[in-house]
Design a protein around this motif. Structure first.
Motif, PDB file in Angstrom:
ATOM      1  N   UNK A 197       0.862  -1.185   0.000  1.00 36.53           N
ATOM      2  CA  UNK A 197       0.000   0.000   0.000  1.00 36.53           C
ATOM      3  C   UNK A 197       0.900   1.237   0.000  1.00 36.53           C
ATOM      4  N   UNK A 198       0.830   2.074  -1.009  1.00 41.78           N
ATOM      5  CA  UNK A 198       1.660   3.294  -1.008  1.00 41.78           C
ATOM      6  C   UNK A 198       1.211   4.256   0.074  1.00 41.78           C
ATOM      7  N   UNK A 199       2.161   4.938   0.662  1.00 39.36           N
ATOM      8  CA  UNK A 199       1.854   5.896   1.727  1.00 39.36           C
ATOM      9  C   UNK A 199       1.472   7.266   1.195  1.00 39.36           C
ATOM     10  N   UNK A 200       1.699   7.491  -0.089  1.00 39.93           N
ATOM     11  CA  UNK A 200       1.461   8.819  -0.638  1.00 39.93           C
ATOM     12  C   UNK A 200       2.681   9.701  -0.588  1.00 39.93           C
ATOM     13  N   UNK A 201       3.737   9.260   0.098  1.00 41.57           N
ATOM     14  CA  UNK A 201       5.012   9.974   0.138  1.00 41.57           C
ATOM     15  C   UNK A 201       6.029   9.097  -0.597  1.00 41.57           C
ATOM     16  N   UNK A 202       6.463   9.558  -1.763  1.00 43.84           N
ATOM     17  CA  UNK A 202       7.336   8.734  -2.606  1.00 43.84           C
ATOM     18  C   UNK A 202       8.650   8.400  -1.910  1.00 43.84           C
ATOM     19  N   UNK A 203       9.195   9.338  -1.139  1.00 42.87           N
ATOM     20  CA  UNK A 203      10.468   9.080  -0.462  1.00 42.87           C
ATOM     21  C   UNK A 203      10.291   8.060   0.663  1.00 42.87           C
ATOM     22  N   UNK A 204       9.171   8.098   1.349  1.00 48.02           N
ATOM     23  CA  UNK A 204       8.871   7.106   2.382  1.00 48.02           C
ATOM     24  C   UNK A 204       8.721   5.728   1.746  1.00 48.02           C
ATOM     25  N   UNK A 205       8.011   5.657   0.621  1.00 42.37           N
ATOM     26  CA  UNK A 205       7.832   4.387  -0.078  1.00 42.37           C
ATOM     27  C   UNK A 205       9.166   3.833  -0.571  1.00 42.37           C
TER      28      UNK A 205
ATOM     29  N   UNK B 289      -2.875   8.278   3.618  1.00 41.67           N
ATOM     30  CA  UNK B 289      -3.578   7.001   3.473  1.00 41.67           C
ATOM     31  C   UNK B 289      -5.058   7.166   3.806  1.00 41.67           C
ATOM     32  N   UNK B 290      -5.352   7.947   4.851  1.00 44.53           N
ATOM     33  CA  UNK B 290      -6.754   8.153   5.234  1.00 44.53           C
ATOM     34  C   UNK B 290      -7.534   8.882   4.146  1.00 44.53           C
ATOM     35  N   UNK B 291      -6.910   9.895   3.534  1.00 42.57           N
ATOM     36  CA  UNK B 291      -7.597  10.634   2.476  1.00 42.57           C
ATOM     37  C   UNK B 291      -7.775   9.784   1.221  1.00 42.57           C
ATOM     38  N   UNK B 292      -6.908   8.745   1.066  1.00 39.14           N
ATOM     39  CA  UNK B 292      -7.029   7.857  -0.094  1.00 39.14           C
ATOM     40  C   UNK B 292      -8.045   6.751   0.136  1.00 39.14           C
ATOM     41  N   UNK B 293      -8.691   6.727   1.307  1.00 39.39           N
ATOM     42  CA  UNK B 293      -9.730   5.747   1.575  1.00 39.39           C
ATOM     43  C   UNK B 293      -9.335   4.638   2.520  1.00 39.39           C
ATOM     44  N   UNK B 294      -8.113   4.640   3.021  1.00 39.31           N
ATOM     45  CA  UNK B 294      -7.680   3.613   3.957  1.00 39.31           C
ATOM     46  C   UNK B 294      -7.933   4.028   5.396  1.00 39.31           C
ATOM     47  N   UNK B 295      -8.322   3.084   6.210  1.00 38.08           N
ATOM     48  CA  UNK B 295      -8.571   3.364   7.621  1.00 38.08           C
ATOM     49  C   UNK B 295      -7.245   3.434   8.368  1.00 38.08           C
ATOM     50  N   UNK B 296      -7.027   4.473   9.138  1.00 41.31           N
ATOM     51  CA  UNK B 296      -5.785   4.651   9.883  1.00 41.31           C
ATOM     52  C   UNK B 296      -6.102   4.944  11.350  1.00 41.31           C
ATOM     53  N   UNK B 297      -5.284   4.389  12.226  1.00 41.60           N
ATOM     54  CA  UNK B 297      -5.422   4.605  13.666  1.00 41.60           C
ATOM     55  C   UNK B 297      -4.081   5.133  14.184  1.00 41.60           C
ATOM     56  N   UNK B 298      -4.127   6.238  14.891  1.00 39.20           N
ATOM     57  CA  UNK B 298      -2.930   6.860  15.450  1.00 39.20           C
ATOM     58  C   UNK B 298      -3.091   6.897  16.968  1.00 39.20           C
ATOM     59  N   UNK B 299      -2.267   6.117  17.680  1.00 35.94           N
ATOM     60  CA  UNK B 299      -2.318   6.052  19.139  1.00 35.94           C
ATOM     61  C   UNK B 299      -1.085   6.759  19.685  1.00 35.94           C
TER      62      UNK B 299
ATOM     63  N   UNK C 289      -9.392  12.038   7.878  1.00 37.15           N
ATOM     64  CA  UNK C 289     -10.226  11.165   8.724  1.00 37.15           C
ATOM     65  C   UNK C 289      -9.402  10.107   9.465  1.00 37.15           C
ATOM     66  N   UNK C 290      -8.545  10.554  10.371  1.00 35.79           N
ATOM     67  CA  UNK C 290      -7.695   9.661  11.160  1.00 35.79           C
ATOM     68  C   UNK C 290      -8.376   9.390  12.497  1.00 35.79           C
ATOM     69  N   UNK C 291      -8.409   8.123  12.908  1.00 35.33           N
ATOM     70  CA  UNK C 291      -8.920   7.785  14.235  1.00 35.33           C
ATOM     71  C   UNK C 291      -7.787   8.000  15.237  1.00 35.33           C
ATOM     72  N   UNK C 292      -7.975   8.963  16.117  1.00 37.68           N
ATOM     73  CA  UNK C 292      -6.916   9.405  17.025  1.00 37.68           C
ATOM     74  C   UNK C 292      -7.266   9.018  18.458  1.00 37.68           C
TER      75      UNK C 292
ATOM     76  N   UNK D  57      -5.914  -0.102   8.024  1.00 40.84           N
ATOM     77  CA  UNK D  57      -4.825  -0.316   7.063  1.00 40.84           C
ATOM     78  C   UNK D  57      -3.486   0.059   7.662  1.00 40.84           C
ATOM     79  N   UNK D  58      -3.475   1.049   8.563  1.00 42.35           N
ATOM     80  CA  UNK D  58      -2.236   1.507   9.190  1.00 42.35           C
ATOM     81  C   UNK D  58      -2.498   1.779  10.656  1.00 42.35           C
ATOM     82  N   UNK D  59      -1.611   1.272  11.505  1.00 39.72           N
ATOM     83  CA  UNK D  59      -1.675   1.516  12.940  1.00 39.72           C
ATOM     84  C   UNK D  59      -0.347   2.121  13.372  1.00 39.72           C
TER      85      UNK D  59
END
Length: 454
Positions: free
Chosen positions: A70-78, A112-122, A144-147, A167-169
């Motif tokens: 799953x691409x992160x949307x940041x090319x350098x991170x990928x 990732x959240x804006x691309x439709x993937x569910x993300x949780x940030x704890x 739309x990040x679940x914080x 998709x990402x925790x």
């Protein structure tokens, strides 16, 4: 049933004795005898050969569903990850305080959240309002990040098991997490190991890509037990000097891609910005050639990065002990190179102070930088600039030979792409790059070329 007799086994040589002694009679080692329970008693209480569930084996060549990154949307991170996030992978990211770890992960989670993937940030270090404030400053308040702000692993896993797997925790950070089944304060070895094990197990069972933020010690290594790095799939280091704008995301371990791949970012007012051409960060304005400056095509993973090496030679008239100062390179390697230049080339550095700097705060570890450093030193000593738009690379041996290095053709092609006209390096390097290439066999050839240049 007869009472089992005690026996003592030497931990050094394995010899068995029926009474404890301070010194082993066979190997003469001291304090190595330890009590061992006889196999008959041990097997009765700790037999693991039965009572478990059968493990299902599968063939290695059996057809299966391929995991899609799953691409992160940041090319350098990928790029640093090897192509994106792998479902079910555990990633450990370390870095100095304030370097931008939380900022980078918040930006990736928002993409990732804006691309439709569910993300949780704890977050275990900041309140939810503080994370929301940082997101607003970065222009990510509408993501739309679940914080959540929590530190109990039991509470976190109970909540995650009651919802669809994200998709990402992101766990920021693992040193703040604690488990009520383990004694000890958060951050202790047992707590970090136990909490990481439970979180990684959840990620593997549910196919969740999880990122654990890790603290670092004063020497830059990730704090906590070293087994933490063995448990995860990817270990990443976020490096850079806070006084400089650039940041380097480096993969130290990667089960799904190449090691030593880097992603380059620049810290700006609105967060971290990707740098598609990192060579421009480390090259100063080169309109007029200056003595003591050489360009080295470094290689980070599969990415060539052009670095400027600067040297300054100051002659001492008073006979005081000369100083050697190095920034961005190994001090011992500089001492060795100066000794080779004096012994094999007849140059005198013993009565001069030597200052060496790698521009932009970059840290070099590639042995191919020897020739570029030598060229900068000779240029500064002779007060003659090196040829304009030239690159230098090659490993220098103690005999003064220029040894070949890996991926010479890739280094030269990248240099030609950025407008450089000539290159100097090992004699047998690949010359099919569009550059005017000069192969050198001995370090003395470099001295003749630099001193004899106009």
């Amino acid at each position: 049933m007869a009472k089992a007799k005690k026996r003592y086994v030497c931990q050094a040589c394995g010899s068995v004795s029926h009474r404890w002694q301070g010194q082993c009679p066979d190997c003469a080692e001291w304090n190595t005898l330890s009590e061992d329970i006889p196999a008959t008693v041990f097997s009765q209480k700790h037999n693991l050969g039965s009572g478990g569930r059968a493990v299902e084996f599968v063939d290695l060549d059996a057809p299966g569903e391929e995991l899609k990154r799953r691409p992160t949307g940041l090319a350098e991170f990928d790029r640093a990850l090897g192509g994106g996030l792998v479902p079910g992978s555990a990633i450990l990211m370390g870095g100095d305080p304030g370097i931008g770890k939380s900022t980078l992960l918040l930006q990736a989670a928002a993409k990732i959240a804006k691309a439709g993937g569910s993300t949780v940030y704890v977050s275990g270090e900041e309140a939810a309002a503080q994370v929301r404030m940082r997101a607003s400053r970065l222009g990510l308040a509408d993501a739309p990040i679940k914080l959540a702000a929590a530190t109990s692993v039991r509470d976190i896993l109970t909540t995650l098991n009651g919802m669809d797997a994200p998709a990402l925790l992101v766990i920021d950070s693992i040193q703040t997490m604690h488990s009520d089944t383990i004694e000890g304060a958060p951050g202790t070895v047992s707590q970090v190991r136990g909490c990481a094990f439970e979180l990684i197990r959840y990620a593997k069972e549910n196919g969740v890509a999880m990122v654990l933020v890790g603290h670092v010690t004063k020497d830059g290594s990730i704090a906590g037990p070293r087994v933490l790095e063995h448990m995860v799939d990817v270990v990443m280091s976020f490096e850079g000097e806070r006084s400089h704008q650039y940041r380097i995301l480096r993969a130290l371990k990667n089960r799904f891609g190449a090691v030593d791949e880097i992603g380059v970012f620049a810290m700006a007012g609105a967060g971290l910005e990707e740098v598609s051409n990192p060579s421009m960060l480390f090259l100063s304005g080169r309109d007029e050639p200056l003595a003591g400056s050489a360009v080295f095509p470094a290689l980070e993973g599969t990415r060539p990065v052009l670095i400027e090496v600067q040297a300054l030679i100051v002659r001492l008239q008073s006979g005081a002990t000369p100083r050697r100062a190095v920034v961005g390179w190994d001090n011992g390697r500089l001492a060795m190179l100066l000794a080779v230049l004096e012994s094999r080339c007849g140059l005198n550095f013993s009565s001069a102070e030597v200052y060496l700097n790698v521009a932009g705060g970059y840290r070099l570890s590639d042995p191919a930088a020897d020739l570029a450093v030598a060229a900068a030193l000779v240029s500064a000593l002779a007060d003659k600039p090196l040829p304009t738009r030239s690159v230098w690379f090659g490993e220098v041996s103690l005999a003064g030979e220029i040894r070949p290095v890996a991926h010479a053709g890739l280094r030269l092609k990248e240099s030609a792409k950025l407008g450089f006209k000539s290159g100097c390096g090992p004699f047998d390097a690949d010359e099919k790059s569009g550059l005017k290439y000069h192969g050198l066999k001995q370090l003395a050839n470099l001295v003749d070329q630099v001193v004899g240049s106009q």
